[in-house]
Design an enzyme around this catalytic site. Sequence first.
Site, PDB file in Angstrom:
ATOM      1  N   HIS A 102      -4.509  14.376  66.228  1.00  0.00           N
ATOM      2  CA  HIS A 102      -3.575  15.696  66.159  1.00  0.00           C
ATOM      3  C   HIS A 102      -3.826  16.804  65.236  1.00  0.00           C
ATOM      4  CE1 HIS A 102       0.460  17.462  67.818  1.00  0.00           C
ATOM      5  NE2 HIS A 102      -0.399  18.659  67.331  1.00  0.00           N
ATOM      6  N   HIS A 111      -5.109  21.120  64.492  1.00  0.00           N
ATOM      7  CA  HIS A 111      -5.017  22.154  64.977  1.00  0.00           C
ATOM      8  C   HIS A 111      -6.489  22.533  63.835  1.00  0.00           C
ATOM      9  CE1 HIS A 111      -1.825  22.659  67.525  1.00  0.00           C
ATOM     10  NE2 HIS A 111      -1.491  21.899  66.345  1.00  0.00           N
ATOM     11  N   ARG A 135      -8.423  25.396  65.340  1.00  0.00           N
ATOM     12  CA  ARG A 135      -8.468  26.770  64.356  1.00  0.00           C
ATOM     13  C   ARG A 135      -9.731  27.674  65.643  1.00  0.00           C
ATOM     14  NH1 ARG A 135      -3.250  26.407  65.202  1.00  0.00           N
ATOM     15  NH2 ARG A 135      -2.251  26.336  63.195  1.00  0.00           N
ATOM     16  N   ASN A 178      -5.220  24.558  71.401  1.00  0.00           N
ATOM     17  CA  ASN A 178      -4.868  26.531  71.223  1.00  0.00           C
ATOM     18  C   ASN A 178      -6.035  27.249  70.703  1.00  0.00           C
ATOM     19  OD1 ASN A 178      -3.830  25.108  69.166  1.00  0.00           O
ATOM     20  ND2 ASN A 178      -1.585  25.888  68.497  1.00  0.00           N
ATOM     21  N   ASP A 222      -0.358  20.662  73.588  1.00  0.00           N
ATOM     22  CA  ASP A 222      -0.334  20.606  72.281  1.00  0.00           C
ATOM     23  C   ASP A 222       0.461  22.392  71.658  1.00  0.00           C
ATOM     24  OD1 ASP A 222       2.038  19.223  70.465  1.00  0.00           O
ATOM     25  OD2 ASP A 222       0.545  20.640  68.447  1.00  0.00           O
ATOM     26  N   HIS A 238       3.108  17.574  74.084  1.00  0.00           N
ATOM     27  CA  HIS A 238       4.353  18.015  72.839  1.00  0.00           C
ATOM     28  C   HIS A 238       5.768  18.706  73.170  1.00  0.00           C
ATOM     29  CE1 HIS A 238       4.911  22.017  70.133  1.00  0.00           C
ATOM     30  NE2 HIS A 238       5.370  21.883  71.061  1.00  0.00           N
ATOM     31  N   ASP A 268      -1.148  16.806  62.946  1.00  0.00           N
ATOM     32  CA  ASP A 268      -0.750  17.295  63.111  1.00  0.00           C
ATOM     33  C   ASP A 268      -1.143  19.070  62.175  1.00  0.00           C
ATOM     34  OD1 ASP A 268       0.066  19.973  64.423  1.00  0.00           O
ATOM     35  OD2 ASP A 268       2.330  19.481  64.021  1.00  0.00           O
ATOM     36  N   HIS A 326      -2.558  27.480  58.249  1.00  0.00           N
ATOM     37  CA  HIS A 326      -2.079  29.327  58.512  1.00  0.00           C
ATOM     38  C   HIS A 326      -2.853  29.849  57.612  1.00  0.00           C
ATOM     39  CE1 HIS A 326       0.014  28.965  62.165  1.00  0.00           C
ATOM     40  NE2 HIS A 326       0.585  27.672  61.519  1.00  0.00           N
TER      41      HIS A 326
HETATM   42  C1  NCD Z   1       0.989  23.793  65.613  1.00  0.00           C
HETATM   43  C2  NCD Z   1      -0.130  25.362  65.323  1.00  0.00           C
HETATM   44  O1  NCD Z   1       0.167  26.332  64.440  1.00  0.00           O
HETATM   45  O2  NCD Z   1      -0.813  25.029  66.229  1.00  0.00           O
HETATM   46  N1  NCD Z   1       2.513  24.096  64.850  1.00  0.00           N
HETATM   47  C3  NCD Z   1       3.336  22.999  64.272  1.00  0.00           C
HETATM   48  O3  NCD Z   1       4.542  23.807  63.785  1.00  0.00           O
HETATM   49  N2  NCD Z   1       2.964  22.495  64.837  1.00  0.00           N
HETATM   50  C4  NCD Z   1       1.918  23.921  67.150  1.00  0.00           C
HETATM   51  C5  NCD Z   1       3.121  23.735  67.248  1.00  0.00           C
HETATM   52  O4  NCD Z   1       2.835  22.745  67.571  1.00  0.00           O
HETATM   53  O5  NCD Z   1       3.676  24.629  67.396  1.00  0.00           O
END
Ligand code: NCD
Length: 442
Positions: A69, A71, A73, A103, A167, A194, A320, A324
């Site tokens: 898991h 992200h 981006r 996503n 997710d 999710h 996860d 950001h």
């Molecule tokens: C995830 C993200 O930023 O893509 N963020 C997170 O807090 N786990 C998406 C999500 O699960 O809300």
Amino acid sequence: MSPGPRVLLRDFRLVDETLDMPGSVLIETGSILDVFPQGALLPETRFPRDTTIQGGGSLVLMPALVDLHAHFRDPGYPEKETLESASLAAVAGGYGTVVCMANTNPVIDTLAKAQALKERSDALGLMDLYPVLALTQGMEGRVLSDIRFLEGPLHETAPWIRMLSEDGKDVVSDELLYRALQAARRLGIPVSCHCDAGGPEADAAKAAGKPRECWSRIEENHATRRVIALGRQTHGHVHIAHVSTKESVDLIRKVKAQQEPALTLTAEASPHHLCLTQEAAHTLGDATWGRVNPPLRTEADRQALIQGILDGTIDAIATDHAPHTEADKVQGAPGFTGLETSFALCHTELVSKGRLSLSGLSSLMSASPARILGLTDRGRIAPEFRGDLMVVDTEAVWRVTMSRFRSRGKNSPVTGLVCTGKVLMTIQQGRVVFEAPVSPDA
Ligand code: NCD
């Protein structure tokens, strides 16, 4: 990815889910050829290109990590992360295999988009990437994605798709989620769920002005019950992403104990939920740097998660990883960067404190997630397994310094934390793809 030359890793402590012994490992054409207990006669390195990597002291050779898991981006949010920066972060964290979420912008909702990302990743040659396919088109929760017409089993037709997931948000419609689980069952792969689709009780709590920690717990518990019920009806493999409440842990334990033939149920927990509580979120800022989905919870929840990983209720630890920008965090974007700290955080909190053995951690971070993905060729140190390994120093003490992250996401909840245990090297099919800089703090 072309396999590397012959590599002899000698005189290490070798640790995987069933192994903890001193010894050496020989990798040839990308796979483990042999494992030698200490004292066994080692093969001579014969060719000029052969490499010997020497162990000793507190150096441990373990299978590279497998993340269910993250992200990445990419495409769409280069200010947060790119495939390149995420891959560098992954190998710096000891990962050899990563599942990345859909996503992105555009959303990964077709086989072609997933394949394009996979091909770019293979060309980079750092690690083995498995993009998920979103359940619905554009993750809009209205029409099923490509999964509605794909033929299974995907292990044969598109072996680089090992998981489906929406997710980032839940699928609100029960009927659509039912059909997505049916499709996943036909395709022979799990759905990473999710779980935060609320239901009337959560709506009432929100309407009554209750705090997020209250209604988000109701949401998670409700959504976990719902997807398990739908999994029973569809006979699919339901994988619960980022479990965070003690009630969800209890439910998953109870359902697993029933050993229902119609349901395959697995679950993951993230390092931040295993190691931090809502106190850390308060300190960091509940609505900013401490915000994550699901939220950091109470000490009782954290202890329940730890009990869950110890008794097999929770099958895997997954990052996860959610990078950001600073501006996004200040605006309340949920998520933490995590690939580069996950091993050290779990080692410090669980292994150094005597809660879990290093073999247990290896199982949760390598062998078990590999099994969930049906990747039977990795996650162990044994002949014929992939030569995807990491060297860690279990006694190295270092401070998390975000400016040194390879990830573009400088949004760690543990910046400044002093950890014990550090990834020094990552090896992918016999090729060294990461070596930690010599500086003690790097
Ligand atoms: C995830 C993200 O930023 O893509 N963020 C997170 O807090 N786990 C998406 C999500 O699960 O809300």
